[in-house]
Write a protein that holds these residues in place. Structure first.
Motif, PDB file in Angstrom:
ATOM      1  N   TYR A 140      18.160 -46.613   8.856  1.00 42.55           N
ATOM      2  CA  TYR A 140      17.211 -45.871   9.599  1.00 42.55           C
ATOM      3  C   TYR A 140      17.645 -45.169  10.838  1.00 42.55           C
ATOM      4  CZ  TYR A 140      12.796 -44.524  12.127  1.00 42.55           C
ATOM      5  OH  TYR A 140      12.173 -43.939  12.788  1.00 42.55           O
ATOM      6  N   ASN A 141      18.553 -45.930  11.708  1.00 45.30           N
ATOM      7  CA  ASN A 141      19.341 -45.651  12.808  1.00 45.30           C
ATOM      8  C   ASN A 141      20.084 -44.555  12.667  1.00 45.30           C
ATOM      9  OD1 ASN A 141      17.722 -47.300  14.552  1.00 45.30           O
ATOM     10  ND2 ASN A 141      19.302 -48.783  14.581  1.00 45.30           N
ATOM     11  N   LEU A 142      20.666 -44.506  11.548  1.00 46.04           N
ATOM     12  CA  LEU A 142      21.832 -43.445  11.205  1.00 46.04           C
ATOM     13  C   LEU A 142      21.093 -42.285  11.038  1.00 46.04           C
ATOM     14  CD1 LEU A 142      24.541 -42.663  10.857  1.00 46.04           C
ATOM     15  CD2 LEU A 142      24.319 -43.232   8.234  1.00 46.04           C
ATOM     16  N   ARG A 143      19.921 -42.234  10.166  1.00 48.30           N
ATOM     17  CA  ARG A 143      19.198 -40.879  10.247  1.00 48.30           C
ATOM     18  C   ARG A 143      18.365 -40.414  11.404  1.00 48.30           C
ATOM     19  NH1 ARG A 143      16.984 -43.839   5.719  1.00 48.30           N
ATOM     20  NH2 ARG A 143      15.028 -44.186   6.600  1.00 48.30           N
ATOM     21  N   LEU A 144      18.132 -41.335  12.498  1.00 46.63           N
ATOM     22  CA  LEU A 144      17.719 -40.826  13.631  1.00 46.63           C
ATOM     23  C   LEU A 144      18.579 -40.126  14.531  1.00 46.63           C
ATOM     24  CD1 LEU A 144      15.071 -40.988  15.586  1.00 46.63           C
ATOM     25  CD2 LEU A 144      15.722 -43.180  16.163  1.00 46.63           C
ATOM     26  N   SER A 145      19.760 -41.038  14.294  1.00 46.49           N
ATOM     27  CA  SER A 145      20.920 -40.143  15.228  1.00 46.49           C
ATOM     28  C   SER A 145      21.074 -38.752  14.794  1.00 46.49           C
ATOM     29  CB  SER A 145      22.116 -41.160  15.222  1.00 46.49           C
ATOM     30  OG  SER A 145      22.706 -41.302  13.729  1.00 46.49           O
ATOM     31  N   ILE A 146      21.223 -38.650  13.405  1.00 46.62           N
ATOM     32  CA  ILE A 146      21.418 -37.281  12.809  1.00 46.62           C
ATOM     33  C   ILE A 146      20.345 -36.208  13.273  1.00 46.62           C
ATOM     34  CG2 ILE A 146      21.632 -35.929  10.535  1.00 46.62           C
ATOM     35  CD1 ILE A 146      22.828 -38.423   9.497  1.00 46.62           C
ATOM     36  N   ARG A 147      18.976 -36.690  13.153  1.00 52.10           N
ATOM     37  CA  ARG A 147      17.930 -35.828  13.779  1.00 52.10           C
ATOM     38  C   ARG A 147      18.063 -35.480  15.212  1.00 52.10           C
ATOM     39  NH1 ARG A 147      12.746 -39.201  12.305  1.00 52.10           N
ATOM     40  NH2 ARG A 147      11.752 -37.492  13.445  1.00 52.10           N
ATOM     41  N   VAL A 176      23.907 -20.101  22.050  1.00 54.09           N
ATOM     42  CA  VAL A 176      25.186 -20.465  21.685  1.00 54.09           C
ATOM     43  C   VAL A 176      25.471 -20.312  20.311  1.00 54.09           C
ATOM     44  CG1 VAL A 176      26.726 -22.820  21.726  1.00 54.09           C
ATOM     45  CG2 VAL A 176      25.154 -22.350  23.643  1.00 54.09           C
ATOM     46  N   PRO A 177      26.504 -19.789  19.929  1.00 54.61           N
ATOM     47  CA  PRO A 177      26.742 -19.475  18.305  1.00 54.61           C
ATOM     48  C   PRO A 177      26.606 -20.944  17.732  1.00 54.61           C
ATOM     49  CG  PRO A 177      28.213 -18.240  19.637  1.00 54.61           C
ATOM     50  CD  PRO A 177      27.480 -19.105  20.689  1.00 54.61           C
ATOM     51  N   GLY A 178      25.946 -21.002  16.542  1.00 50.79           N
ATOM     52  CA  GLY A 178      25.927 -22.055  15.819  1.00 50.79           C
ATOM     53  C   GLY A 178      27.293 -22.533  15.177  1.00 50.79           C
ATOM     54  N   ASP A 179      28.151 -21.278  14.657  1.00 54.66           N
ATOM     55  CA  ASP A 179      29.249 -21.914  13.902  1.00 54.66           C
ATOM     56  C   ASP A 179      30.318 -22.516  15.002  1.00 54.66           C
ATOM     57  OD1 ASP A 179      29.809 -19.632  15.585  1.00 54.66           O
ATOM     58  OD2 ASP A 179      30.741 -18.450  14.010  1.00 54.66           O
ATOM     59  N   HIS A 180      30.018 -22.632  16.332  1.00 59.89           N
ATOM     60  CA  HIS A 180      30.797 -23.297  17.288  1.00 59.89           C
ATOM     61  C   HIS A 180      30.383 -24.794  17.395  1.00 59.89           C
ATOM     62  CE1 HIS A 180      33.265 -20.107  19.029  1.00 59.89           C
ATOM     63  NE2 HIS A 180      32.346 -19.412  18.443  1.00 59.89           N
ATOM     64  N   LEU A 181      29.109 -25.191  16.819  1.00 63.45           N
ATOM     65  CA  LEU A 181      28.529 -26.384  16.838  1.00 63.45           C
ATOM     66  C   LEU A 181      28.729 -27.289  15.802  1.00 63.45           C
ATOM     67  CD1 LEU A 181      25.622 -25.353  19.350  1.00 63.45           C
ATOM     68  CD2 LEU A 181      27.694 -26.302  20.077  1.00 63.45           C
ATOM     69  N   GLU A 182      28.857 -28.503  15.851  1.00 62.00           N
ATOM     70  CA  GLU A 182      28.986 -29.494  14.602  1.00 62.00           C
ATOM     71  C   GLU A 182      28.210 -30.597  14.902  1.00 62.00           C
ATOM     72  OE1 GLU A 182      32.166 -32.144  12.252  1.00 62.00           O
ATOM     73  OE2 GLU A 182      32.847 -30.075  12.973  1.00 62.00           O
ATOM     74  N   ALA A 183      26.832 -31.054  14.356  1.00 62.50           N
ATOM     75  CA  ALA A 183      26.280 -32.195  14.393  1.00 62.50           C
ATOM     76  C   ALA A 183      26.755 -33.250  13.672  1.00 62.50           C
ATOM     77  CB  ALA A 183      24.789 -31.622  14.337  1.00 62.50           C
ATOM     78  N   ARG A 184      26.657 -34.286  14.345  1.00 62.94           N
ATOM     79  CA  ARG A 184      27.022 -35.683  13.633  1.00 62.94           C
ATOM     80  C   ARG A 184      26.242 -36.905  14.000  1.00 62.94           C
ATOM     81  NH1 ARG A 184      33.330 -36.272  12.594  1.00 62.94           N
ATOM     82  NH2 ARG A 184      32.865 -34.408  11.679  1.00 62.94           N
ATOM     83  N   GLY A 185      25.898 -37.843  13.055  1.00 64.91           N
ATOM     84  CA  GLY A 185      25.385 -38.837  13.756  1.00 64.91           C
ATOM     85  C   GLY A 185      25.991 -40.076  13.721  1.00 64.91           C
ATOM     86  N   TYR A 186      26.083 -40.985  14.658  1.00 64.18           N
ATOM     87  CA  TYR A 186      26.833 -42.334  14.656  1.00 64.18           C
ATOM     88  C   TYR A 186      25.948 -43.589  14.415  1.00 64.18           C
ATOM     89  CZ  TYR A 186      30.833 -39.480  15.436  1.00 64.18           C
ATOM     90  OH  TYR A 186      32.025 -38.448  15.295  1.00 64.18           O
ATOM     91  N   GLY A 187      24.538 -43.327  14.739  1.00 67.29           N
ATOM     92  CA  GLY A 187      23.594 -44.520  14.416  1.00 67.29           C
ATOM     93  C   GLY A 187      23.845 -45.315  15.718  1.00 67.29           C
ATOM     94  N   GLU A 188      24.249 -46.720  15.302  1.00 62.45           N
ATOM     95  CA  GLU A 188      24.004 -47.760  16.591  1.00 62.45           C
ATOM     96  C   GLU A 188      25.716 -48.137  16.474  1.00 62.45           C
ATOM     97  OE1 GLU A 188      21.507 -50.330  14.255  1.00 62.45           O
ATOM     98  OE2 GLU A 188      22.829 -51.715  14.202  1.00 62.45           O
ATOM     99  N   ARG A 189      26.514 -47.517  16.191  1.00 56.12           N
ATOM    100  CA  ARG A 189      28.008 -47.989  16.002  1.00 56.12           C
ATOM    101  C   ARG A 189      28.795 -47.771  17.312  1.00 56.12           C
ATOM    102  NH1 ARG A 189      30.446 -44.599  11.135  1.00 56.12           N
ATOM    103  NH2 ARG A 189      28.937 -43.051  12.109  1.00 56.12           N
ATOM    104  N   GLN A 190      28.280 -46.822  18.386  1.00 62.34           N
ATOM    105  CA  GLN A 190      29.039 -46.418  19.576  1.00 62.34           C
ATOM    106  C   GLN A 190      28.187 -46.772  20.849  1.00 62.34           C
ATOM    107  OE1 GLN A 190      30.954 -42.643  19.178  1.00 62.34           O
ATOM    108  NE2 GLN A 190      32.269 -43.294  17.281  1.00 62.34           N
TER     109      GLN A 190
END
Length: 405
Positions: free
Chosen positions: A346-353, A367-381
């Motif tokens: 659940y926390n991984l999905r929440l971090s992606i959102r 901001v151009p979207g091709d310069h931005l990369e979204a990634r979720g790390y959940g509770e790992r960091q």
């Protein structure tokens, strides 16, 4: 027995157990169908009441309350984390179902009674999805026959039921959210008609009967009601279980399949159209200037179990997007994080959102979207102790990392 044989009713000559077979009576219309003119009459049979009690549990209670307050306005609502300007992909669909009907014509005299109330029923539908929560559907259903007995329990005939009309389908709840789709939104399941949904039906229809006994249909036209559950796949195929009450003497419980045609179009943010200026002579090359420094990378924080931006986070992202207009790296990683409360998945999905929320906000602010990369790390960091409220608040964040200057 002697009093009955002396009655003025016509009696054939056949005998069963010493009692003559009773086939006719003096009443002009001993049977009546279409009793109430609306599907609420089917509540007396208990079928719709039972389904309503089941759907009122847990989250469906709030969804049903909202739907009953404004079924016709449901198609205009948007998710809290969804762009309001998205265009809905309207699709046609075909459906078919098979089920069990409950038929109870009313006997107007003591000569007849309903013996067999249940029969097999089938339905064909043609529909269109008009909005993310609203569909319109035309249908034809054959509800089968109600078996009629005379006062001695012998079969006397049957009454056939058919119904056709038009319904509005209002989707009340869907189990899919943004975390179930890459780059999705909170109302993605409604837009795609995928996942598990509950819905309500409200419509107008016309009843048609035929019988080998005299009968009267009180109401031809009917307002019908229904409740259902639907599960849809990405292929456009969906399975349904539904209960419909057409009138006080006609209801149906069915299982069926629906096939939608066409694909759901992907959504992209609308960018303003910039007019093309007339060509001008190229200016003299300017003196090379010192490049602007890379902007400072902010950290934005989120409330507990939420992926929506606070006013403070919006202000921080406004400053960051303005700085990116002056110096934009080629690639920036938008990194979503959570505290340790809840399951790992659940926390991984929440971090992606959370990361997707920040990425979309920056795109909407230039901001151009091709310069931005979204990634979720959940509770790992984590950056603070999750055992304290202050530490958990610091871990509910989105930060940034420059991948390529």
């Amino acid at each position: 027995h002697d009093a009955f044989l002396a009655s003025p009713l016509p009696l054939p000559d056949s005998d069963v157990n010493g009692v003559r077979d009773f086939r006719q009576c003096n009443c002009a219309q001993p049977l009546r169908t279409g009793l109430d003119g609306h599907g609420a009459g089917g509540l007396g049979g208990g079928w719709l009441a039972l389904a309503l009690a089941g759907l009122l549990r847990r989250r469906a209670r709030r969804a049903l309350g909202a739907a009953l307050a404004g079924l016709l306005l449901a198609g205009t609502a948007h998710g809290a984390d969804s762009p309001p300007e998205r265009d809905f992909t309207q699709r046609l669909y075909l459906g078919a179902s098979l089920g069990l009907s409950r038929l109870e014509p009313e006997s107007g005299c003591r000569c007849y009674r309903v013996g067999d109330r249940h029969d097999l029923a089938w339905t064909l539908t043609l529909g269109a999805d008009l909005g993310k929560r609203i569909s319109v559907e035309g249908y034809y259903t054959d509800l089968g026959s109600a078996g009629i007995e005379n006062r001695f329990g012998r079969a006397a005939g049957h009454v056939d039921y058919r119904h056709y009309g038009l319904s509005l389908i209002g989707y009340l709840w869907n189990d899919r959210d943004a975390g179930d789709y890459p780059g999705g939104f909170d109302d993605e399941g409604y837009f795609r008609r995928t996942g598990l949904s509950t819905y309500a039906r409200l419509g107008w229809g016309r009843m048609d009967n035929s019988a080998d006994l005299p009968y009267e249909r009180v109401h031809d036209n009917h307002l019908h009601l229904g409740l259902g559950v639907e599960y849809g796949w990405d292929s456009g195929l969906a399975a349904r279980a539904e209960l419909i009450s057409y009138d006080g003497d006609a209801a149906q419980l069915s299982l069926g399949l629906v096939k939608r045609f066409g694909k759901v179009a992907a959504w992209a943010p609308r960018r303003p159209v910039v007019p093309v200026a007339a060509p001008t002579p190229p200016p003299a090359p300017p003196k090379p200037a010192e490049p602007a420094p890379l902007p400072a990378l902010p950290v934005v924080y989120f409330p507990f179990d939420r992926a929506t931006l606070t006013p403070a986070a919006r202000a921080e992202l406004d400053r960051f997007s303005a700085a990116l207009q002056r110096r934009l790296p080629r690639r920036i990683e938008v990194r979503g994080h959570t505290d340790s409360v809840g399951s790992y998945a659940y926390n991984l999905r929440l971090s992606i959102r959370r990361a997707e929320t920040v990425r979309r906000y920056l795109i909407e602010h230039g901001v151009p979207g091709d310069h931005l990369e979204a990634r979720g790390y959940g509770e790992r960091q984590p950056v603070a102790d999750n055992r304290t409220p202050e530490g958990r608040a610091r871990n509910r964040r989105v930060d940034f990392r420059i991948l390529a200057p």
